[in-house]
Enzyme design. Structure first.
Site, PDB file in Angstrom:
ATOM      1  N   HIS A  82      33.733  40.347  37.617  1.00  0.00           N
ATOM      2  CA  HIS A  82      33.166  39.081  38.070  1.00  0.00           C
ATOM      3  C   HIS A  82      32.015  38.621  37.174  1.00  0.00           C
ATOM      4  CE1 HIS A  82      34.728  39.799  42.447  1.00  0.00           C
ATOM      5  NE2 HIS A  82      35.688  39.711  41.551  1.00  0.00           N
ATOM      6  N   HIS A 240      40.891  33.037  42.823  1.00  0.00           N
ATOM      7  CA  HIS A 240      40.162  34.271  42.550  1.00  0.00           C
ATOM      8  C   HIS A 240      40.912  35.134  41.551  1.00  0.00           C
ATOM      9  CE1 HIS A 240      37.197  37.398  43.135  1.00  0.00           C
ATOM     10  NE2 HIS A 240      38.212  38.255  43.086  1.00  0.00           N
ATOM     11  N   HIS A 267      44.430  43.691  38.153  1.00  0.00           N
ATOM     12  CA  HIS A 267      43.648  44.255  37.049  1.00  0.00           C
ATOM     13  C   HIS A 267      44.497  45.136  36.136  1.00  0.00           C
ATOM     14  CE1 HIS A 267      40.063  42.700  38.881  1.00  0.00           C
ATOM     15  NE2 HIS A 267      40.266  43.383  39.996  1.00  0.00           N
TER      16      HIS A 267
END
Length: 319
Positions: A82, A240, A267
């Site tokens: 992030h 997101h 990821h």
């Protein structure tokens, strides 16, 4: 995307919160870094000495639920994506990220607090030309029902994502973003991490999500959203995922000139596609700002913008 000079932060700014997986309190300070430094994590408070690690693909030691960076001595910082997304998304090239705990604070589950810290610190234009990694040919990775691809794209960086959940509150969502600091701030940085109640016990047993709460996560049960305040965007979940992609691909070490497409990604897939690209030396080259500007002009004259996504239907993603 701007192609001129590298940037760093003018001063320091600090945020304080807890790690979403560790549940531990942590302070994170963003600060300036020299030309060509990239993003450097400085882990403090380890037996009286600080340890530095460059945020690049070679430093990744785990991608299970979050991106974890470390070295031969073990993990140094978890949930890096992030803050890296905020730096890359806002057009910062070089920065130090000082952290006194094992995990970047989750804040409200988005990158908004890190964007605010960048605003507080201010931006500074450096003397050197900005450098890029230009994708020269497609690189693809398939993992079960998940698919990811980086391909040439002449107009900066584009993200094309699709997610597909059986949960009707999420369902299938897609999003296309041509990255700029303005669009990142307006469309992506406030999108929060999300998960399902049914996964909580499994995550807790694995030592994850110990700091998760309704204050830092969007939570669904089998059919509906549980957060009383609702969603920030109707398609907040896929936004997101775009945020995560920007953070994970920041581990290239330089801004990418290319398009990234993924279906049912996470990821692990993002990292796999990036490492596949870096492993094929014929698939990319490093260019400087002026060359990148000319490449963009030629690409736009020759082929124009890439159109929308077409993707097959896939079963639910729980990553």
């Amino acid at each position: 995307m701007k192609f001129s000079r590298q940037t760093t932060l003018r001063s320091q700014a600090t945020v304080t919160g807890v790690g979403v997986h560790s549940g531990l309190p942590v302070n994170l300070t963003l600060g300036p870094a020299p030309v060509d430094a990239g993003f450097i994590f400085v882990r403090t408070g380890l037996d009286g000495c600080d340890r530095e690690i460059r945020a690049n693909a070679e430093s990744v030691i785990s991608t299970e639920f979050a991106t974890v960076l470390g070295d031969r001595e073990g993990p140094l910082v978890s949930t890096a994506e992030h803050v890296l997304a905020a730096l890359r998304g806002m057009g910062v090239d070089n920065a130090t990220i000082e952290i006194d705990g094992p995990e970047v604070p989750i804040m409200d589950g988005s990158a908004a607090a890190f964007v605010a810290a960048i605003d507080q610190a201010g931006m500074f234009t450096q003397s050197a030309s900005r450098r890029f990694i230009q994708v020269l040919k497609p690189v693809q990775v398939a993992m079960g029902d998940s698919f990811g691809e980086l391909r040439p794209y002449g107009a900066g960086f584009r993200a094309e994502l699709e997610i597909d959940f059986t949960n009707p509150a999420i369902g299938r969502q897609s999003y296309v973003l041509d990255l700029s600091s303005e669009r990142f701030r307006r469309e992506i940085c406030r999108a929060r991490t999300f998960g399902c109640v049914s996964d909580v016990a499994r995550l807790w047993n694995a030592g994850f999500a110990l700091g998760a709460s309704f204050e830092n996560s969007v939570v669904f049960d089998e059919t509906s959203l549980l957060n009383t305040e609702g969603l920030r965007y109707s398609d907040e979940c896929v936004r997101h995922k775009v945020l995560d992609v920007i953070g994970d691909l920041a581990l290239a070490g330089l801004p990418l000139l290319g398009a990234y497409r993924s279906v049912r990604g996470g990821h692990k897939l993002n990292y796999a596609v990036l490492t596949a690209l870096m492993a094929d030396r014929s698939a990319w080259r490093v260019i400087e700002g002026e060359t990148a500007r000319r490449s963009r002009t030629h690409a736009e004259a020759g082929s124009g913008m890439v159109g929308g996504m077409i993707a097959p239907a896939y079963s639910p993603d729980v990553s």
